[in-house]
Design a protein around this motif. Sequence first.
Motif, PDB file in Angstrom:
ATOM      1  N   PRO A  93      41.157  47.392  13.053  1.00  0.00           N
ATOM      2  CA  PRO A  93      41.721  46.634  14.169  1.00  0.00           C
ATOM      3  C   PRO A  93      43.234  46.831  14.241  1.00  0.00           C
ATOM      4  N   ALA A  94      43.744  46.994  15.427  1.00  0.00           N
ATOM      5  CA  ALA A  94      45.184  47.130  15.641  1.00  0.00           C
ATOM      6  C   ALA A  94      45.495  46.677  17.056  1.00  0.00           C
ATOM      7  N   ASP A  95      46.751  46.415  17.313  1.00  0.00           N
ATOM      8  CA  ASP A  95      47.164  45.955  18.623  1.00  0.00           C
ATOM      9  C   ASP A  95      48.174  46.931  19.196  1.00  0.00           C
ATOM     10  N   PRO A  96      47.982  47.486  20.342  1.00  0.00           N
ATOM     11  CA  PRO A  96      47.007  47.132  21.371  1.00  0.00           C
ATOM     12  C   PRO A  96      45.687  47.887  21.263  1.00  0.00           C
ATOM     13  N   LEU A  97      45.627  48.985  20.520  1.00  0.00           N
ATOM     14  CA  LEU A  97      44.392  49.767  20.399  1.00  0.00           C
ATOM     15  C   LEU A  97      43.967  49.873  18.947  1.00  0.00           C
ATOM     16  N   VAL A  98      42.658  49.986  18.723  1.00  0.00           N
ATOM     17  CA  VAL A  98      42.154  50.164  17.361  1.00  0.00           C
ATOM     18  C   VAL A  98      42.500  51.565  16.870  1.00  0.00           C
ATOM     19  N   LYS A  99      42.548  51.731  15.544  1.00  0.00           N
ATOM     20  CA  LYS A  99      42.782  53.041  14.940  1.00  0.00           C
ATOM     21  C   LYS A  99      41.477  53.504  14.306  1.00  0.00           C
ATOM     22  N   ARG A 100      41.177  54.785  14.435  1.00  0.00           N
ATOM     23  CA  ARG A 100      39.955  55.331  13.854  1.00  0.00           C
ATOM     24  C   ARG A 100      40.326  56.417  12.861  1.00  0.00           C
ATOM     25  N   TYR A 101      39.688  56.334  11.674  1.00  0.00           N
ATOM     26  CA  TYR A 101      39.872  57.331  10.635  1.00  0.00           C
ATOM     27  C   TYR A 101      38.544  58.042  10.450  1.00  0.00           C
ATOM     28  N   ARG A 102      38.558  59.369  10.553  1.00  0.00           N
ATOM     29  CA  ARG A 102      37.328  60.160  10.471  1.00  0.00           C
ATOM     30  C   ARG A 102      37.322  61.028   9.218  1.00  0.00           C
ATOM     31  N   GLY A 103      36.124  61.391   8.782  1.00  0.00           N
ATOM     32  CA  GLY A 103      35.982  62.290   7.639  1.00  0.00           C
ATOM     33  C   GLY A 103      36.197  61.627   6.293  1.00  0.00           C
ATOM     34  N   LEU A 104      35.960  60.315   6.210  1.00  0.00           N
ATOM     35  CA  LEU A 104      36.123  59.623   4.932  1.00  0.00           C
ATOM     36  C   LEU A 104      35.042  60.069   3.952  1.00  0.00           C
ATOM     37  N   SER A 105      35.406  60.149   2.697  1.00  0.00           N
ATOM     38  CA  SER A 105      34.411  60.442   1.667  1.00  0.00           C
ATOM     39  C   SER A 105      34.199  59.178   0.833  1.00  0.00           C
ATOM     40  N   THR A 106      33.125  59.160   0.068  1.00  0.00           N
ATOM     41  CA  THR A 106      32.848  57.997  -0.783  1.00  0.00           C
ATOM     42  C   THR A 106      33.927  57.904  -1.838  1.00  0.00           C
ATOM     43  N   PHE A 107      34.600  56.780  -1.880  1.00  0.00           N
ATOM     44  CA  PHE A 107      35.740  56.564  -2.758  1.00  0.00           C
ATOM     45  C   PHE A 107      35.323  55.974  -4.099  1.00  0.00           C
ATOM     46  N   ASN A 108      34.331  55.121  -4.075  1.00  0.00           N
ATOM     47  CA  ASN A 108      33.935  54.346  -5.232  1.00  0.00           C
ATOM     48  C   ASN A 108      32.621  54.881  -5.793  1.00  0.00           C
TER      49      ASN A 108
END
Length: 130
Positions: A93-108
């Motif tokens: 969530p962000a204001d005024p627009l949401v931010k999207r992060y792509r290509g995440l790998s399993t961290f844990n």
Amino acid sequence: MNPRDSKTFVLEDERLHRIIRRSVTFGDIVPSDVTKDDGKERGQYFMGISANAMGTLEFLLKQWANDGNSQNLGTEKDPLIGVQDKDGLFTMPADPLVKRYRGLSTFNIVKGGEYCFIPSLSALQWISDL
């Protein structure tokens, strides 16, 4: 992992899935100039206590960590503890627009776990009276 501010109907059980949780980390702190795996063991020991451990933990992992539908986010998973698909996506969530992060790998990576029984105070009293 607790989506307290959500207004979705799926979270009406929020108070039913409470846990007492504590953790401690181990290993060296990663230096700021290290950007690749240096082979050193690091991690976290975690303990959660709940009145319904199996039901609560299963719910938290299945619904809040690995199912974006609980937040109306489709197949998105929690960016830190979720098990990511090959196209891992996270919407922040962000204001005024949401931010999207792509290509995440399993961290844990979970290396083990146990369910243990801790008797209630009344059960301990009953045992001591035997």
